[in-house]
Design a protein around this motif. Sequence first.
Motif, mmCIF file in Angstrom:
data_model
loop_
_atom_site.group_PDB
_atom_site.id
_atom_site.type_symbol
_atom_site.label_atom_id
_atom_site.label_comp_id
_atom_site.label_asym_id
_atom_site.label_seq_id
_atom_site.Cartn_x
_atom_site.Cartn_y
_atom_site.Cartn_z
ATOM 1 N N THR A 1 0.821 -1.198 0.000
ATOM 2 C CA THR A 1 0.000 0.000 0.000
ATOM 3 C C THR A 1 0.865 1.262 0.000
ATOM 4 O O THR A 1 1.944 1.280 0.570
ATOM 5 C CB THR A 1 -0.894 0.013 1.256
ATOM 6 O OG1 THR A 1 -1.502 -1.257 1.384
ATOM 7 C CG2 THR A 1 -1.956 1.074 1.176
ATOM 8 N N LYS A 2 0.350 2.306 -0.639
ATOM 9 C CA LYS A 2 1.038 3.593 -0.579
ATOM 10 C C LYS A 2 0.602 4.329 0.677
ATOM 11 O O LYS A 2 -0.479 4.101 1.206
ATOM 12 C CB LYS A 2 0.704 4.432 -1.821
ATOM 13 C CG LYS A 2 1.096 3.768 -3.128
ATOM 14 C CD LYS A 2 2.590 3.688 -3.273
ATOM 15 C CE LYS A 2 2.996 3.013 -4.572
ATOM 16 N NZ LYS A 2 4.385 2.566 -4.546
ATOM 17 N N MET A 3 1.454 5.244 1.145
ATOM 18 C CA MET A 3 1.196 5.913 2.412
ATOM 19 C C MET A 3 -0.007 6.852 2.393
ATOM 20 O O MET A 3 -0.522 7.225 3.435
ATOM 21 C CB MET A 3 2.433 6.716 2.832
ATOM 22 C CG MET A 3 3.478 5.908 3.544
ATOM 23 S SD MET A 3 2.814 5.021 4.930
ATOM 24 C CE MET A 3 2.547 6.351 6.105
ATOM 25 N N GLY A 4 -0.453 7.265 1.209
ATOM 26 C CA GLY A 4 -1.534 8.246 1.118
ATOM 27 C C GLY A 4 -2.735 7.898 1.958
ATOM 28 O O GLY A 4 -3.148 8.654 2.843
ATOM 29 N N ILE A 5 -3.290 6.725 1.726
ATOM 30 C CA ILE A 5 -4.517 6.329 2.441
ATOM 31 C C ILE A 5 -4.232 6.138 3.930
ATOM 32 O O ILE A 5 -5.057 6.476 4.787
ATOM 33 C CB ILE A 5 -5.130 5.061 1.796
ATOM 34 C CG1 ILE A 5 -6.459 4.713 2.476
ATOM 35 C CG2 ILE A 5 -4.189 3.878 1.840
ATOM 36 C CD1 ILE A 5 -7.272 3.690 1.740
ATOM 37 N N THR B 1 -2.081 7.810 5.685
ATOM 38 C CA THR B 1 -2.018 9.146 6.274
ATOM 39 C C THR B 1 -3.417 9.696 6.524
ATOM 40 O O THR B 1 -3.682 10.279 7.574
ATOM 41 C CB THR B 1 -1.264 10.102 5.333
ATOM 42 O OG1 THR B 1 -0.059 9.462 4.946
ATOM 43 C CG2 THR B 1 -0.958 11.396 6.015
ATOM 44 N N ASP B 2 -4.311 9.501 5.541
ATOM 45 C CA ASP B 2 -5.685 9.973 5.717
ATOM 46 C C ASP B 2 -6.321 9.328 6.935
ATOM 47 O O ASP B 2 -6.984 9.991 7.733
ATOM 48 C CB ASP B 2 -6.522 9.648 4.469
ATOM 49 C CG ASP B 2 -6.030 10.423 3.251
ATOM 50 O OD1 ASP B 2 -5.306 11.417 3.457
ATOM 51 O OD2 ASP B 2 -6.360 10.030 2.120
ATOM 52 N N LYS C 1 -4.793 8.047 9.536
ATOM 53 C CA LYS C 1 -4.174 8.561 10.749
ATOM 54 C C LYS C 1 -4.746 9.920 11.127
ATOM 55 O O LYS C 1 -5.004 10.204 12.299
ATOM 56 C CB LYS C 1 -2.662 8.680 10.538
ATOM 57 C CG LYS C 1 -1.895 7.472 11.027
ATOM 58 C CD LYS C 1 -0.508 7.411 10.444
ATOM 59 C CE LYS C 1 0.353 8.582 10.807
ATOM 60 N NZ LYS C 1 1.662 8.508 10.149
ATOM 61 N N GLN C 2 -4.934 10.748 10.114
ATOM 62 C CA GLN C 2 -5.473 12.079 10.349
ATOM 63 C C GLN C 2 -6.872 11.988 10.967
ATOM 64 O O GLN C 2 -7.191 12.704 11.921
ATOM 65 C CB GLN C 2 -5.511 12.825 9.005
ATOM 66 C CG GLN C 2 -5.558 14.320 9.109
ATOM 67 C CD GLN C 2 -4.311 14.887 9.762
ATOM 68 O OE1 GLN C 2 -3.330 14.195 10.000
ATOM 69 N NE2 GLN C 2 -4.364 16.163 10.082
ATOM 70 N N ARG D 1 -6.712 10.948 14.532
ATOM 71 C CA ARG D 1 -6.366 12.060 15.406
ATOM 72 C C ARG D 1 -7.592 12.907 15.703
ATOM 73 O O ARG D 1 -7.806 13.333 16.836
ATOM 74 C CB ARG D 1 -5.288 12.932 14.745
ATOM 75 C CG ARG D 1 -3.924 12.283 14.734
ATOM 76 C CD ARG D 1 -2.945 13.123 13.956
ATOM 77 N NE ARG D 1 -2.708 14.406 14.585
ATOM 78 C CZ ARG D 1 -2.110 15.430 13.978
ATOM 79 N NH1 ARG D 1 -1.692 15.318 12.750
ATOM 80 N NH2 ARG D 1 -1.917 16.561 14.617
#
Lengths: 250, 156
Positions: B123-127, B129-130, B132-133, B136
């Motif tokens: 998997t790429k980090m994009g999804i 990161t979303d 994780k955001q 938060r």
Amino acid sequence: MKRTVPQIAASSMADIAFLLLIFWLLSSTLNGDQGIKRFLPPFSDSPSQADPTNDRNALVVLSNAFDQLLVDGEELDVSELRTRCVEFIVANGDGVTSPVLAPIEGVPVREMVNHQVIGEKRTNYQLRLNQGDISQATFNGAMEKLDRWEAAVEELGRFSALPGSAVISVDCDRATSYDLYIAIQNELEAAIREQRDRIASERFEMTYTEIEAEWKRQPENEALGRQVIAIREVYPYIISEAQTMAEGTP
Amino acid sequence: MAQFGKKKKRVVGEVSTASLPDIVFMLLFFFMVATVLRTEEEKVRVIRPDASELYRIEKKHLIRYVNIGVPQDTRYGTDPVMQLNDAFASPAEIYEWVEKERTKLNEAEQSKMWVSLKVDKETKMGIVTDVKQELRKASALKVLYSAGRRDRTGNE
């Protein structure tokens, strides 16, 4: 007259039990989950605008869409990351196992801590609180930190503390692979764990991992707790979960 | 030829299988106590990355899982998607999900909830990161990047 009890055929019992066993084996999972643990920072609407790239107190790990690493402006392989990270967190000597050296270019400056320094800091904070320079909350936070330092000094004799602003931040492009991300996190984690283990085994004849595990088993053992806290003060956990770069940036 | 016919029959002692059910039942009880029933079905393909610095969460009931990977069923496409409980979901739904899952725990343990991210290593980090955001935003700050075990490397 003797009554004859008919024998119960128990041979099928084993089959039934096996069937149940197999059902349970297939439909259940063993024990909990394992992985790399992280604490995310609380959400804030405004990402910090500060650019820490030139700051000596920050180790900035960047990765791009081609899974290449840039550590403080230098291209590195993942296998070299741990060494770089160790250099950063040891800085100019932790004061426990190595003497404090002169400040080194590009890494934070550790500051020697002893009872006198702590005492001076306490008076200083008290003064600033009285003058209204800092809030009560800031003051309480600072006092808590000084208490921990005091405990660490008691336990280790002396040590040298990393500045509070020292941080390792990881920032990935949206197209970086998750595999690399985990590899980075793993190396950083390993760097800190290795250093903690090192000073622990020199001071307490046990690695940090062992002390921590032992403390978990017997939480009432305060001596172990103090050792853990002292080691954590010398090598604090400073990996930050920064926000990922916007799309399109390098 | 008579001597052949006269051959004495050797008696082989029968192996008693009477204790077999007991043994198997014991095994069964062990597994019943030591395991938890599988609750969800994996709808995405997850091959976890390997790591050496692992942390194990023993209290399984505190863990909530977020799976991210390519759908098992190719009719749903080949892009990585997120799975919450038993269904596909978008990162925007995480907030509500966290709130709901949190209420399922008793009050004393609500702050101890872990979110385990089971992410496929391709998997790429994009999804991620979303996700994780969103976590938060929902103040679910304790995260575990689920990983397999590999040996430690380095100078030890």
